[in-house]
Design a protein around this motif. Structure first.
Motif, PDB file in Angstrom:
ATOM      1  N   LEU A 155      -0.202  -4.317  -4.556  1.00  0.00           N
ATOM      2  CA  LEU A 155       0.760  -4.714  -3.534  1.00  0.00           C
ATOM      3  C   LEU A 155       0.041  -4.842  -2.197  1.00  0.00           C
ATOM      4  N   LYS A 156       0.310  -5.944  -1.500  1.00  0.00           N
ATOM      5  CA  LYS A 156      -0.195  -6.090  -0.136  1.00  0.00           C
ATOM      6  C   LYS A 156       1.024  -6.204   0.760  1.00  0.00           C
ATOM      7  N   ILE A 157       1.000  -5.463   1.854  1.00  0.00           N
ATOM      8  CA  ILE A 157       2.209  -5.353   2.669  1.00  0.00           C
ATOM      9  C   ILE A 157       1.913  -5.698   4.122  1.00  0.00           C
ATOM     10  N   ILE A 158       2.577  -6.720   4.623  1.00  0.00           N
ATOM     11  CA  ILE A 158       2.440  -7.091   6.030  1.00  0.00           C
ATOM     12  C   ILE A 158       3.559  -6.399   6.802  1.00  0.00           C
ATOM     13  N   THR A 159       3.182  -5.576   7.778  1.00  0.00           N
ATOM     14  CA  THR A 159       4.177  -4.749   8.466  1.00  0.00           C
ATOM     15  C   THR A 159       3.788  -4.447   9.907  1.00  0.00           C
ATOM     16  N   LEU A 160       4.792  -4.242  10.744  1.00  0.00           N
ATOM     17  CA  LEU A 160       4.550  -3.801  12.122  1.00  0.00           C
ATOM     18  C   LEU A 160       4.370  -2.293  12.183  1.00  0.00           C
ATOM     19  N   PHE A 161       4.727  -1.606  11.096  1.00  0.00           N
ATOM     20  CA  PHE A 161       4.636  -0.141  11.089  1.00  0.00           C
ATOM     21  C   PHE A 161       3.870   0.379   9.873  1.00  0.00           C
ATOM     22  N   PRO A 162       2.580   0.035   9.805  1.00  0.00           N
ATOM     23  CA  PRO A 162       1.791   0.482   8.646  1.00  0.00           C
ATOM     24  C   PRO A 162       1.768   2.008   8.524  1.00  0.00           C
TER      25      PRO A 162
ATOM     26  N   LEU B 104       4.155  11.517  -6.612  1.00  0.00           N
ATOM     27  CA  LEU B 104       4.158  10.497  -7.661  1.00  0.00           C
ATOM     28  C   LEU B 104       3.304   9.289  -7.266  1.00  0.00           C
ATOM     29  N   ILE B 105       3.468   8.849  -6.026  1.00  0.00           N
ATOM     30  CA  ILE B 105       2.750   7.665  -5.563  1.00  0.00           C
ATOM     31  C   ILE B 105       1.263   7.970  -5.413  1.00  0.00           C
ATOM     32  N   ALA B 106       0.959   9.166  -4.881  1.00  0.00           N
ATOM     33  CA  ALA B 106      -0.441   9.565  -4.718  1.00  0.00           C
ATOM     34  C   ALA B 106      -1.142   9.575  -6.075  1.00  0.00           C
ATOM     35  N   LYS B 107      -0.429  10.019  -7.094  1.00  0.00           N
ATOM     36  CA  LYS B 107      -1.004  10.072  -8.442  1.00  0.00           C
ATOM     37  C   LYS B 107      -1.339   8.661  -8.925  1.00  0.00           C
TER      38      LYS B 107
ATOM     39  N   LYS C 239      -5.182   7.500  -9.536  1.00  0.00           N
ATOM     40  CA  LYS C 239      -5.584   7.086 -10.883  1.00  0.00           C
ATOM     41  C   LYS C 239      -5.903   5.610 -10.936  1.00  0.00           C
ATOM     42  N   ASN C 240      -5.788   4.954  -9.763  1.00  0.00           N
ATOM     43  CA  ASN C 240      -6.097   3.528  -9.693  1.00  0.00           C
ATOM     44  C   ASN C 240      -5.155   2.665 -10.534  1.00  0.00           C
ATOM     45  N   LEU C 241      -3.941   3.154 -10.715  1.00  0.00           N
ATOM     46  CA  LEU C 241      -2.945   2.381 -11.456  1.00  0.00           C
ATOM     47  C   LEU C 241      -2.142   1.528 -10.485  1.00  0.00           C
ATOM     48  N   LEU C 242      -2.293   1.852  -9.204  1.00  0.00           N
ATOM     49  CA  LEU C 242      -1.552   1.180  -8.147  1.00  0.00           C
ATOM     50  C   LEU C 242      -2.503   1.025  -6.973  1.00  0.00           C
ATOM     51  N   SER C 243      -2.492  -0.163  -6.346  1.00  0.00           N
ATOM     52  CA  SER C 243      -3.250  -0.279  -5.105  1.00  0.00           C
ATOM     53  C   SER C 243      -2.349  -0.882  -4.037  1.00  0.00           C
TER      54      SER C 243
ATOM     55  N   ASP D 222      -0.687 -12.219 -10.067  1.00  0.00           N
ATOM     56  CA  ASP D 222      -1.868 -11.353  -9.973  1.00  0.00           C
ATOM     57  C   ASP D 222      -1.655 -10.284  -8.909  1.00  0.00           C
ATOM     58  N   GLU D 223      -0.792 -10.622  -7.981  1.00  0.00           N
ATOM     59  CA  GLU D 223      -0.667  -9.781  -6.799  1.00  0.00           C
ATOM     60  C   GLU D 223       0.678 -10.068  -6.134  1.00  0.00           C
TER      61      GLU D 223
END
Ligand code: ADE
Length: 236
Positions: free
Chosen positions: A5-12, A23-26, A30-34, A111-112
């Motif tokens: 996921l790539k996220i364009i935001t004013l509040f990163p 859960l998200i950190a895991k 584990k490189n299952l999510l970027s 792909d993304e």
């Protein structure tokens, strides 16, 4: 494979502050999510770092400029990749458990996935017309920006990424899977305020327990969300 996921935001920093959630950190570790955060303010063309302007024709609030959003987007657009660009707006299609599962499975065939978080009164329509593939809403209320919707997507998707939840089963047993709510659950103490745990759950008979959970799931859904059952029946 992993969900990108790539996220364009004013509040990163708002989004980043939540990525430590267990859960998200895991999923990230584990490189299952970027998750890549693209701070929109970096693409401002002035010393005030502003990215918005008043709407032509008048109206309340400010709009995010199409040219500035485009500059941010072009840093991540890649012709060699099949990218899906999503914009969060209450005008969008409702984001549900089904979409979360599709993203976790194969990123809806892309792909993304690129998530665009709006702010203020919205974004210039020309940007949406030129670059946005789909508009998504998380519900019928108006939020001030797309950051909370982005977090909703991240969390809902993470639960379906294989290897993230303890038991693979867990997400599939959770509420809303197959348009069903979950059966009631109980833990110790076995008797509390004179209320007992249903006998079947203490029986050790896994087949019976499974049947009971299915029956209760139907009952609970019928009682609390009959609309889900109607939807379920029309799908099968
Ligand atoms: N932006 C503002 N309100 C929203 C909503 N309900 N869903 C998605 N994006 C939004």
């Amino acid at each position: 494979r992993r969900v990108q996921l790539k996220i364009i935001t004013l509040f990163p920093e708002l989004i980043r502050s939540y990525l430590g959630d267990a859960l998200i950190a895991k999923a990230l570790n584990k490189n299952l999510l970027s998750i890549e955060l693209i701070p929109l303010r970096d693409f401002s063309d002035n010393s005030y770092k502003s990215v918005d302007e008043a709407p032509f024709g008048g109206g309340d609030g400010m709009l995010i400029r199409a040219d500035i959003l485009e500059k941010a987007l072009l840093t991540i657009l890649d012709k060699a990749k099949n990218q899906k660009v999503i914009y969060f707006t209450p005008q969008g299609k409702l984001f549900t458990s089904a979409e979360a599962q599709q993203i976790a499975q194969d990123q809806m065939g892309a792909d993304e996935i690129i998530l665009i978080c709006g702010r203020y009164a919205g974004v210039d329509q020309r940007f949406i017309d030129q670059y946005v593939d789909e508009e998504w809403s998380i519900g019928d209320y108006v939020l001030s920006g797309g950051e909370i919707p982005a977090l909703v997507v991240i969390e809902a998707v993470s639960r379906f990424v294989p290897g993230v939840l303890g038991q693979l089963q867990s997400a599939e047993e959770d509420s809303l899977q197959n348009q069903l709510l979950e059966a009631p659950q109980y833990t110790r103490p076995q008797v509390w305020n004179e209320q007992k745990v249903p006998d079947v759950l203490l029986s050790g008979d896994h087949k019976k327990i499974k049947e009971w959970k299915q029956k209760m799931a139907l009952e609970v859904t019928q009682k609390k969300r009959p609309d889900l059952l109607k939807k379920r029946n029309s799908e099968t």
